[in-house]
Motif scaffolding. Structure first.
Motif, PDB file in Angstrom:
ATOM      1  N   ALA A 166      17.761 -15.665  -7.840  1.00 59.48           N
ATOM      2  CA  ALA A 166      19.210 -15.790  -8.037  1.00 59.48           C
ATOM      3  C   ALA A 166      19.918 -14.484  -7.672  1.00 59.48           C
ATOM      4  CB  ALA A 166      19.510 -16.171  -9.484  1.00 59.48           C
ATOM      5  N   ARG A 167      19.334 -13.345  -8.073  1.00 60.27           N
ATOM      6  CA  ARG A 167      19.944 -12.049  -7.746  1.00 60.27           C
ATOM      7  C   ARG A 167      19.961 -11.813  -6.242  1.00 60.27           C
ATOM      8  NH1 ARG A 167      16.903 -10.208 -12.324  1.00 60.27           N
ATOM      9  NH2 ARG A 167      15.300  -9.263 -10.983  1.00 60.27           N
ATOM     10  N   ILE A 168      18.859 -12.110  -5.598  1.00 51.14           N
ATOM     11  CA  ILE A 168      18.771 -11.865  -4.156  1.00 51.14           C
ATOM     12  C   ILE A 168      19.700 -12.787  -3.375  1.00 51.14           C
ATOM     13  CG2 ILE A 168      17.233 -12.005  -2.165  1.00 51.14           C
ATOM     14  CD1 ILE A 168      14.998 -10.991  -3.926  1.00 51.14           C
ATOM     15  N   ILE A 169      19.733 -14.063  -3.775  1.00 51.25           N
ATOM     16  CA  ILE A 169      20.611 -15.011  -3.090  1.00 51.25           C
ATOM     17  C   ILE A 169      22.079 -14.625  -3.286  1.00 51.25           C
ATOM     18  CG2 ILE A 169      21.400 -17.413  -3.069  1.00 51.25           C
ATOM     19  CD1 ILE A 169      18.507 -18.208  -3.744  1.00 51.25           C
ATOM     20  N   GLU A 170      22.418 -14.162  -4.488  1.00 47.57           N
ATOM     21  CA  GLU A 170      23.784 -13.700  -4.740  1.00 47.57           C
ATOM     22  C   GLU A 170      24.123 -12.525  -3.838  1.00 47.57           C
ATOM     23  OE1 GLU A 170      27.566 -13.521  -6.377  1.00 47.57           O
ATOM     24  OE2 GLU A 170      26.025 -15.082  -6.560  1.00 47.57           O
ATOM     25  N   ASP A 171      23.176 -11.606  -3.668  1.00 46.99           N
ATOM     26  CA  ASP A 171      23.406 -10.468  -2.777  1.00 46.99           C
ATOM     27  C   ASP A 171      23.490 -10.898  -1.319  1.00 46.99           C
ATOM     28  OD1 ASP A 171      23.521  -8.718  -4.851  1.00 46.99           O
ATOM     29  OD2 ASP A 171      21.531  -7.855  -4.572  1.00 46.99           O
ATOM     30  N   CYS A 172      22.721 -11.938  -0.956  1.00 51.58           N
ATOM     31  CA  CYS A 172      22.812 -12.475   0.402  1.00 51.58           C
ATOM     32  C   CYS A 172      24.233 -12.961   0.679  1.00 51.58           C
ATOM     33  CB  CYS A 172      21.824 -13.630   0.579  1.00 51.58           C
ATOM     34  SG  CYS A 172      20.110 -13.141   0.821  1.00 51.58           S
ATOM     35  N   HIS A 173      24.820 -13.666  -0.294  1.00 48.72           N
ATOM     36  CA  HIS A 173      26.191 -14.150  -0.138  1.00 48.72           C
ATOM     37  C   HIS A 173      27.179 -12.976  -0.068  1.00 48.72           C
ATOM     38  CE1 HIS A 173      24.754 -18.113  -0.501  1.00 48.72           C
ATOM     39  NE2 HIS A 173      24.630 -18.161  -1.810  1.00 48.72           N
ATOM     40  N   VAL A 201      37.139 -14.864  -3.331  1.00 49.56           N
ATOM     41  CA  VAL A 201      35.725 -14.491  -3.219  1.00 49.56           C
ATOM     42  C   VAL A 201      35.576 -12.980  -3.260  1.00 49.56           C
ATOM     43  CG1 VAL A 201      33.720 -14.479  -1.692  1.00 49.56           C
ATOM     44  CG2 VAL A 201      35.022 -16.582  -1.996  1.00 49.56           C
ATOM     45  N   LEU A 202      36.465 -12.273  -2.550  1.00 44.90           N
ATOM     46  CA  LEU A 202      36.410 -10.805  -2.545  1.00 44.90           C
ATOM     47  C   LEU A 202      36.608 -10.252  -3.954  1.00 44.90           C
ATOM     48  CD1 LEU A 202      38.437  -9.898   0.675  1.00 44.90           C
ATOM     49  CD2 LEU A 202      35.967 -10.048   0.411  1.00 44.90           C
ATOM     50  N   LYS A 203      37.539 -10.853  -4.707  1.00 43.82           N
ATOM     51  CA  LYS A 203      37.783 -10.396  -6.076  1.00 43.82           C
ATOM     52  C   LYS A 203      36.586 -10.709  -6.978  1.00 43.82           C
ATOM     53  CE  LYS A 203      42.828 -10.915  -5.848  1.00 43.82           C
ATOM     54  NZ  LYS A 203      44.005 -11.650  -6.397  1.00 43.82           N
ATOM     55  N   SER A 249      35.964  -4.510  -1.910  1.00 44.30           N
ATOM     56  CA  SER A 249      37.232  -3.895  -1.523  1.00 44.30           C
ATOM     57  C   SER A 249      37.035  -3.126  -0.229  1.00 44.30           C
ATOM     58  CB  SER A 249      37.730  -2.944  -2.612  1.00 44.30           C
ATOM     59  OG  SER A 249      36.803  -1.900  -2.822  1.00 44.30           O
ATOM     60  N   CYS A 250      38.119  -2.859   0.461  1.00 46.79           N
ATOM     61  CA  CYS A 250      38.003  -2.100   1.708  1.00 46.79           C
ATOM     62  C   CYS A 250      39.179  -1.131   1.836  1.00 46.79           C
ATOM     63  CB  CYS A 250      37.933  -3.017   2.921  1.00 46.79           C
ATOM     64  SG  CYS A 250      39.343  -4.137   3.108  1.00 46.79           S
ATOM     65  N   GLY A 251      38.921  -0.029   2.529  1.00 46.51           N
ATOM     66  CA  GLY A 251      39.930   0.990   2.742  1.00 46.51           C
ATOM     67  C   GLY A 251      39.821   1.552   4.148  1.00 46.51           C
ATOM     68  N   MET A 252      40.875   2.246   4.587  1.00 41.65           N
ATOM     69  CA  MET A 252      40.907   2.802   5.931  1.00 41.65           C
ATOM     70  C   MET A 252      40.186   4.137   5.981  1.00 41.65           C
ATOM     71  SD  MET A 252      42.681   0.701   7.913  1.00 41.65           S
ATOM     72  CE  MET A 252      43.084   1.817   9.275  1.00 41.65           C
ATOM     73  N   ASN A 253      39.359   4.318   7.003  1.00 42.78           N
ATOM     74  CA  ASN A 253      38.816   5.648   7.313  1.00 42.78           C
ATOM     75  C   ASN A 253      39.739   6.348   8.294  1.00 42.78           C
ATOM     76  OD1 ASN A 253      36.501   5.417   5.709  1.00 42.78           O
ATOM     77  ND2 ASN A 253      35.341   4.391   7.332  1.00 42.78           N
ATOM     78  N   ASP A 254      40.075   5.630   9.350  1.00 46.29           N
ATOM     79  CA  ASP A 254      41.051   6.084  10.344  1.00 46.29           C
ATOM     80  C   ASP A 254      41.609   4.836  11.012  1.00 46.29           C
ATOM     81  OD1 ASP A 254      39.155   5.313  12.392  1.00 46.29           O
ATOM     82  OD2 ASP A 254      38.133   7.216  12.028  1.00 46.29           O
ATOM     83  N   ASN A 299      45.988  -2.223   9.627  1.00 48.50           N
ATOM     84  CA  ASN A 299      45.415  -1.631   8.416  1.00 48.50           C
ATOM     85  C   ASN A 299      44.717  -2.712   7.596  1.00 48.50           C
ATOM     86  OD1 ASN A 299      47.550  -2.995   6.901  1.00 48.50           O
ATOM     87  ND2 ASN A 299      48.902  -1.387   7.713  1.00 48.50           N
ATOM     88  N   THR A 300      44.129  -2.292   6.482  1.00 48.92           N
ATOM     89  CA  THR A 300      43.375  -3.241   5.650  1.00 48.92           C
ATOM     90  C   THR A 300      44.283  -4.247   4.950  1.00 48.92           C
ATOM     91  OG1 THR A 300      43.400  -1.624   3.844  1.00 48.92           O
ATOM     92  CG2 THR A 300      41.463  -1.650   5.270  1.00 48.92           C
ATOM     93  N   ASP A 301      45.517  -3.835   4.636  1.00 49.50           N
ATOM     94  CA  ASP A 301      46.445  -4.787   4.012  1.00 49.50           C
ATOM     95  C   ASP A 301      46.708  -5.970   4.931  1.00 49.50           C
ATOM     96  OD1 ASP A 301      46.655  -3.256   1.748  1.00 49.50           O
ATOM     97  OD2 ASP A 301      48.412  -2.140   2.459  1.00 49.50           O
ATOM     98  N   GLU A 302      46.879  -5.667   6.204  1.00 49.08           N
ATOM     99  CA  GLU A 302      47.107  -6.732   7.173  1.00 49.08           C
ATOM    100  C   GLU A 302      45.851  -7.592   7.333  1.00 49.08           C
ATOM    101  OE1 GLU A 302      48.191  -7.039  11.905  1.00 49.08           O
ATOM    102  OE2 GLU A 302      49.133  -5.432  10.713  1.00 49.08           O
ATOM    103  N   LEU A 303      44.695  -6.936   7.269  1.00 49.53           N
ATOM    104  CA  LEU A 303      43.429  -7.664   7.365  1.00 49.53           C
ATOM    105  C   LEU A 303      43.274  -8.631   6.203  1.00 49.53           C
ATOM    106  CD1 LEU A 303      40.531  -8.162   8.434  1.00 49.53           C
ATOM    107  CD2 LEU A 303      39.825  -6.131   7.141  1.00 49.53           C
ATOM    108  N   LEU A 304      43.514  -8.142   4.985  1.00 46.05           N
ATOM    109  CA  LEU A 304      43.347  -8.984   3.800  1.00 46.05           C
ATOM    110  C   LEU A 304      44.387 -10.100   3.755  1.00 46.05           C
ATOM    111  CD1 LEU A 304      42.556  -6.245   1.122  1.00 46.05           C
ATOM    112  CD2 LEU A 304      40.955  -7.775   2.293  1.00 46.05           C
TER     113      LEU A 304
END
Length: 295
Positions: A187-194, A228-230, A235-240, A213-218
């Motif tokens: 169950a743990r591995i399958i959850e991580d696969c998802h 699903v992300l929540k 979460s994601c953020g900009m590097n450049d 930017n990431t706001d536009e992506l989301l």
């Protein structure tokens, strides 16, 4: 009644086949050899486990119903005489036994051919052949008991032996599942696969389109994907301007993979390929960078 008996013997054949497959899986995992894909159950313990549990219940009910129908007549002989074809039950048993014998011979031939052509461990071939012949001998024993039951005055020994063998099969299967395919670990591995699948999809979306930017992506994701992300705390953020960093959590540990040999038992079903870079991941928070190629 004849139809029910035919169904019973066919289900009994699948029950024995599932248990024989479990024995082969145990041999493979105890020796650390590569699992071989089987006709009905592929490489999965869970398929065998589900089949054995369900078939145990069905076969037990069918045995009870048959005995109840026999008790409605004055004797087993009278019950058999009232059948559309006397003693056809045993003839059906012989047919299923013949199929099982043929299947066992074919499986043994394949095992020895694999040894001669691929030169795997001879000890593994010997153990798998022995397991196959053991299951076949138990089916032969059942066939003998079934024929003797027709003329036996007491059926207690018959049901004790049949019930004891089925209970033993169930116990060995439960042991194998929890030792080599622990449901909690799976169950743990399958959850991580998802989780990794979601991360990869998010990265592919960033690389494939020109989001600022990431706001536009989301914002481009539909509500279900954002949920699903929540839920998975991704979460994601900009590097450049060209790259983003996606943060995500994994709940499985490296030991989990060696315990259930996830690289061999999960690949075809749960996209284990997402763990091809598992050595670079750790239990807990991870960061994956996705860089967009400059035009």
């Amino acid at each position: 009644m004849v139809v029910m008996q035919a169904v019973f013997y066919i289900l009994l054949f699948f029950f024995g086949n599932a248990f024989c497959t479990v024995l082969h899986f145990i041999i493979e995992d105890s020796l650390g050899t590569s699992p071989e894909s089987t006709l009905f159950f592929l490489k999965e313990y869970n398929r065998c486990f589900a089949a054995i549990v369900v078939l145990t219940l069905i076969l037990s009910v069918m045995l009870y119903l048959r005995e109840r129908m026999i008790r409605k007549t004055s004797s087993v002989e009278e019950y058999e005489a009232k059948s559309t074809f006397p003693l056809l039950n045993c003839q059906i048993c012989d047919v299923v036994l013949g199929i099982a014998l043929l299947g066992a011979i074919v499986r043994c031939i394949i095992l020895f051919y694999s040894y001669l052509s691929l030169l795997p461990d001879l000890f593994e071939t010997f153990l798998k052949t022995s397991a196959t012949l053991l299951c076949l001998s138990l089916l032969i024993l059942y066939s003998i008991l079934e024929k003797k039951r027709i003329y036996a005055g007491s059926k207690k020994l018959y049901y004790l032996i049949v019930g004891g063998i089925m209970l033993s099969f169930d116990s060995i299967t439960v042991f194998a599942v929890f030792k080599y395919a622990n449901p909690a670990v799976f169950a743990r591995i399958i959850e991580d696969c998802h989780t990794l699948e979601t991360v990869k999809d998010l990265g592919s979306k960033w690389i494939g389109r020109q989001y600022k930017n990431t706001d536009e992506l989301l914002s481009s994701l539909d509500e279900s994907k954002r949920n699903v992300l929540k839920t998975k705390d991704i979460s994601c953020g900009m590097n450049d301007n060209a790259s983003i960093a996606v943060k995500f959590n994994l709940i499985s540990s490296p030991e989990d993979f060696s315990r259930i040999r996830a690289d061999q038992r999960l690949d075809h079903l749960h996209r284990y390929s997402y763990f091809s870079e598992h050595n670079s991941y750790k239990t807990g928070q991870n960061i994956k960078n996705f860089v967009r190629k400059k035009k």
